[in-house]
Design a protein around this motif. Structure first.
Motif, mmCIF file in Angstrom:
data_model
loop_
_atom_site.group_PDB
_atom_site.id
_atom_site.type_symbol
_atom_site.label_atom_id
_atom_site.label_comp_id
_atom_site.label_asym_id
_atom_site.label_seq_id
_atom_site.Cartn_x
_atom_site.Cartn_y
_atom_site.Cartn_z
ATOM 1 N N GLN A 150 0.833 -1.204 0.000
ATOM 2 C CA GLN A 150 0.000 0.000 0.000
ATOM 3 C C GLN A 150 0.867 1.253 0.000
ATOM 4 O OE1 GLN A 150 -2.786 -1.466 -0.750
ATOM 5 N NE2 GLN A 150 -4.163 -1.067 0.955
ATOM 6 N N LEU A 151 1.907 1.242 0.824
ATOM 7 C CA LEU A 151 2.770 2.414 0.929
ATOM 8 C C LEU A 151 3.509 2.684 -0.374
ATOM 9 C CD1 LEU A 151 4.258 1.851 4.505
ATOM 10 C CD2 LEU A 151 2.718 3.694 3.797
ATOM 11 N N ILE A 152 3.996 1.613 -1.019
ATOM 12 C CA ILE A 152 4.722 1.799 -2.276
ATOM 13 C C ILE A 152 3.802 2.343 -3.368
ATOM 14 C CG2 ILE A 152 5.965 0.607 -4.126
ATOM 15 C CD1 ILE A 152 7.003 -1.345 -2.006
ATOM 16 N N SER A 153 2.584 1.814 -3.434
ATOM 17 C CA SER A 153 1.683 2.194 -4.522
ATOM 18 C C SER A 153 1.104 3.595 -4.362
ATOM 19 C CB SER A 153 0.545 1.175 -4.639
ATOM 20 O OG SER A 153 -0.280 1.207 -3.491
ATOM 21 N N ILE A 154 1.093 4.118 -3.135
ATOM 22 C CA ILE A 154 0.464 5.432 -2.937
ATOM 23 C C ILE A 154 1.373 6.581 -3.369
ATOM 24 C CG2 ILE A 154 1.234 5.913 -0.568
ATOM 25 C CD1 ILE A 154 -1.589 6.888 0.032
ATOM 26 N N VAL A 155 2.680 6.331 -3.421
ATOM 27 C CA VAL A 155 3.633 7.407 -3.721
ATOM 28 C C VAL A 155 3.388 8.041 -5.093
ATOM 29 C CG1 VAL A 155 6.065 7.974 -4.076
ATOM 30 C CG2 VAL A 155 5.379 6.522 -2.152
ATOM 31 N N PRO A 156 3.346 7.259 -6.188
ATOM 32 C CA PRO A 156 3.114 7.897 -7.492
ATOM 33 C C PRO A 156 1.730 8.518 -7.623
ATOM 34 C CG PRO A 156 3.101 5.506 -7.699
ATOM 35 C CD PRO A 156 3.574 5.808 -6.327
ATOM 36 N N VAL A 157 0.738 7.930 -6.948
ATOM 37 C CA VAL A 157 -0.620 8.465 -7.017
ATOM 38 C C VAL A 157 -0.679 9.862 -6.401
ATOM 39 C CG1 VAL A 157 -2.966 8.155 -6.166
ATOM 40 C CG2 VAL A 157 -1.722 6.199 -7.090
ATOM 41 N N VAL A 158 -0.105 10.014 -5.217
ATOM 42 C CA VAL A 158 -0.099 11.315 -4.549
ATOM 43 C C VAL A 158 0.750 12.317 -5.324
ATOM 44 C CG1 VAL A 158 0.596 12.538 -2.454
ATOM 45 C CG2 VAL A 158 -0.543 10.318 -2.281
ATOM 46 N N ALA A 159 1.859 11.845 -5.893
ATOM 47 C CA ALA A 159 2.750 12.740 -6.638
ATOM 48 C C ALA A 159 2.076 13.326 -7.877
ATOM 49 C CB ALA A 159 4.022 11.989 -7.038
ATOM 50 N N LEU A 160 1.186 12.551 -8.502
ATOM 51 C CA LEU A 160 0.520 13.017 -9.722
ATOM 52 C C LEU A 160 -0.702 13.885 -9.450
ATOM 53 C CD1 LEU A 160 0.697 9.743 -11.866
ATOM 54 C CD2 LEU A 160 1.929 11.878 -12.302
ATOM 55 N N LEU A 161 -1.239 13.826 -8.261
ATOM 56 C CA LEU A 161 -2.491 14.516 -7.945
ATOM 57 C C LEU A 161 -2.453 16.013 -8.262
ATOM 58 C CD1 LEU A 161 -5.300 13.869 -6.820
ATOM 59 C CD2 LEU A 161 -4.431 14.371 -4.532
ATOM 60 N N PRO A 162 -1.396 16.765 -7.896
ATOM 61 C CA PRO A 162 -1.404 18.215 -8.176
ATOM 62 C C PRO A 162 -1.358 18.574 -9.659
ATOM 63 C CG PRO A 162 0.236 17.655 -6.499
ATOM 64 C CD PRO A 162 -0.205 16.377 -7.127
ATOM 65 N N TYR A 220 -10.040 12.078 -14.819
ATOM 66 C CA TYR A 220 -8.625 11.946 -14.469
ATOM 67 C C TYR A 220 -8.447 11.361 -13.067
ATOM 68 C CZ TYR A 220 -7.433 14.535 -18.663
ATOM 69 O OH TYR A 220 -7.277 14.915 -19.982
ATOM 70 N N LEU A 221 -9.344 11.713 -12.152
ATOM 71 C CA LEU A 221 -9.289 11.105 -10.825
ATOM 72 C C LEU A 221 -9.552 9.603 -10.905
ATOM 73 C CD1 LEU A 221 -11.139 13.759 -8.625
ATOM 74 C CD2 LEU A 221 -8.767 13.024 -8.378
ATOM 75 N N GLY A 222 -10.498 9.212 -11.765
ATOM 76 C CA GLY A 222 -10.769 7.789 -11.964
ATOM 77 C C GLY A 222 -9.565 7.058 -12.545
#
Length: 443
Positions: A361-373, A383-385
């Motif tokens: 979970q921790l590894i997979s959340i990094v790119p997701v949060v990084a792309l959000l802005p 895009y959120l989907g």
């Protein structure tokens, strides 16, 4: 354990999940039509705060109870259950209060007492319902899940007959009453099930160390927290930066897309309940069979749903909600990939190693949060989907990689082999033959 036995063990749960999902879908349609886009958005915003608060407050306490009881450990059941229930309720109310101040919508802040009370009640209800998974048959869990949605749809019917017009405050109030009734039913069940002594003829019962119980709870809960972030960052972000109407549209697409996940919901619950704290060899074999025999059919089903979605969305919700179709299509595929990945994760949760799931979970959340802005403001729902789909795909890939590198087990097959398909076809033919034989037998 054969696929036939897996299906049999989760069959009742699957039927219940289908029933719950159908009634839940009916509730979603009724609230959308009664409240409109803005009212549906306010209701979704309040429920998001309540759901996140109660989920964060759970702290894995119900599941550490189930695991250690399943492993035959001794501890003070009554005191643990009562103190844990009080803790999760108060923590949920506090978190809901924080969530309301984080949200900028004044209409939600006006109902701070109602929303924090609902969060407290929901947290206690969810805690008690989760405890019922200690029963391998899951019969009472199925009862509580079905009663919950039936109570809610009955409350909507009463509100529709008694009040015109209906607003989201009436809906929330009705759901609080339903939750309190369900809590009373769960407490009555707990009196004769939760507090009874452990019966474990296989070994001499050993005391459970509180430190180990809490370690399991918080490792498991760490996984839940990251999972909440991965499955709700889209809604939290949109609630903060978008309008309440945009949030209403998106939450409707998300809720409707969960219809395709009923098989995974039932199967994963049954696998955890059956194997928590028990034989790892059988657990691994069952997980692999369930994963490879469901992923491809579910992806095909999602494709069919995508083709039909333009007509289905407008036909069910009305022309006002036509714009949610592209988001709904993306979220359907995300639901399938996420459900399949969670099936694989039961290999670690049920074996007492939730820390491995936490790592993925921790590894997979990094790119997701990084792309959000960097998401475009136009068509932000789509895009959120897509970002949700990216996170689900990463979680599945990481989980597959954990098998050979950490568990030293072969990586599970993604799709069924020819032998698997032949066994499924043979099993289906046998079932049909038995049914024909029963029909032809004279009474």
């Amino acid at each position: 354990m054969s696929f036939k036995e897996i299906v049999k063990s989760s069959g009742k749960t699957l039927l219940t999940t289908v029933g719950v999902t159908v009634v839940g879908f009916l509730i979603s349609v009724l609230t959308a039509r009664m409240l409109g886009p803005e009212g549906r958005g306010l209701l979704s915003g309040a429920l998001l705060i309540i759901t996140l608060s109660s989920s964060v407050a759970a702290c894995g306490l119900a599941f550490t109870y189930i695991y250690h009881r399943g492993a035959g450990r001794l501890f003070n059941f009554r005191r643990f259950v009562l103190l844990a229930g009080l803790f999760v309720g108060l923590l949920a109310a506090s978190l809901a209060l924080v969530g309301l101040f984080f949200n900028h919508d004044e209409q939600l802040r006006e109902h701070i007492v109602l929303i924090t009370t609902f969060a407290l009640v929901t947290a206690i209800q969810n805690y008690l319902v989760n405890l019922t998974q200690m029963q391998p048959s899951l019969s009472f869990l199925n009862v509580t899940r079905m009663l919950g949605v039936l109570f809610n749809v009955s409350a909507l019917a009463v509100l529709f007959l008694a009040f015109r017009p209906i607003n989201f405050v009436y809906v929330l109030s009705g759901q609080i009453v339903c939750a309190l009734i369900l809590i009373a039913i769960c407490i009555n069940w707990a009196r004769s099930n939760i507090f009874r002594p452990v019966v474990n003829p296989r070994q001499t019962p050993r005391p459970a160390e509180m430190g180990h119980m809490l370690k399991y709870a918080f490792n498991q809960h760490g996984t839940v927290l990251i999972g909440l972030a991965l499955t709700n960052f889209d809604k939290v972000y949109l609630l903060k930066v978008g309008t309440i109407v945009e949030f209403g549209y998106y939450s409707l697409a998300y809720t409707t897309s969960r219809l395709i996940g009923v098989l995974y919901d039932a199967m994963n619950t049954a696998l955890y309940s059956r194997y928590a704290g028990k034989d790892e060899g059988e657990l691994s074999k069952s997980i692999n069979i369930a994963f490879r025999l469901t992923l491809l059919p579910m992806l095909v089903l999602a494709g069919i749903g995508a083709l039909l979605s333009p007509w289905l969305i407008q036909g069910v919700y009305g022309p006002k909600f036509a714009s949610v179709t592209p988001t709904f299509v993306v979220l359907m595929f995300e639901c399938v990939v996420s459900g399949a990945g969670w099936t694989l994760a039961q290999r670690f949760n049920a074996a007492g190693r939730p820390g491995l799931v936490l790592v993925r979970q921790l590894i997979s959340i990094v790119p997701v949060v990084a792309l959000l802005p960097f998401l475009p403001k136009e068509n932000i729902s789509v895009y959120l989907g897509l970002l949700m789909l990216l996170g689900a795909t990463l979680r599945m890939a990481i989980t597959l990689a954990i098998y050979p590198y950490v568990l030293k087990e072969p990586m599970p097959r993604i799709f069924p082999s020819k032998d698997d398909l032949q066994k499924v076809m043979a099993s289906a033919r046998n079932v049909l033959a038995r049914r024909r034989a029963r029909k032809s037998t004279p009474t």
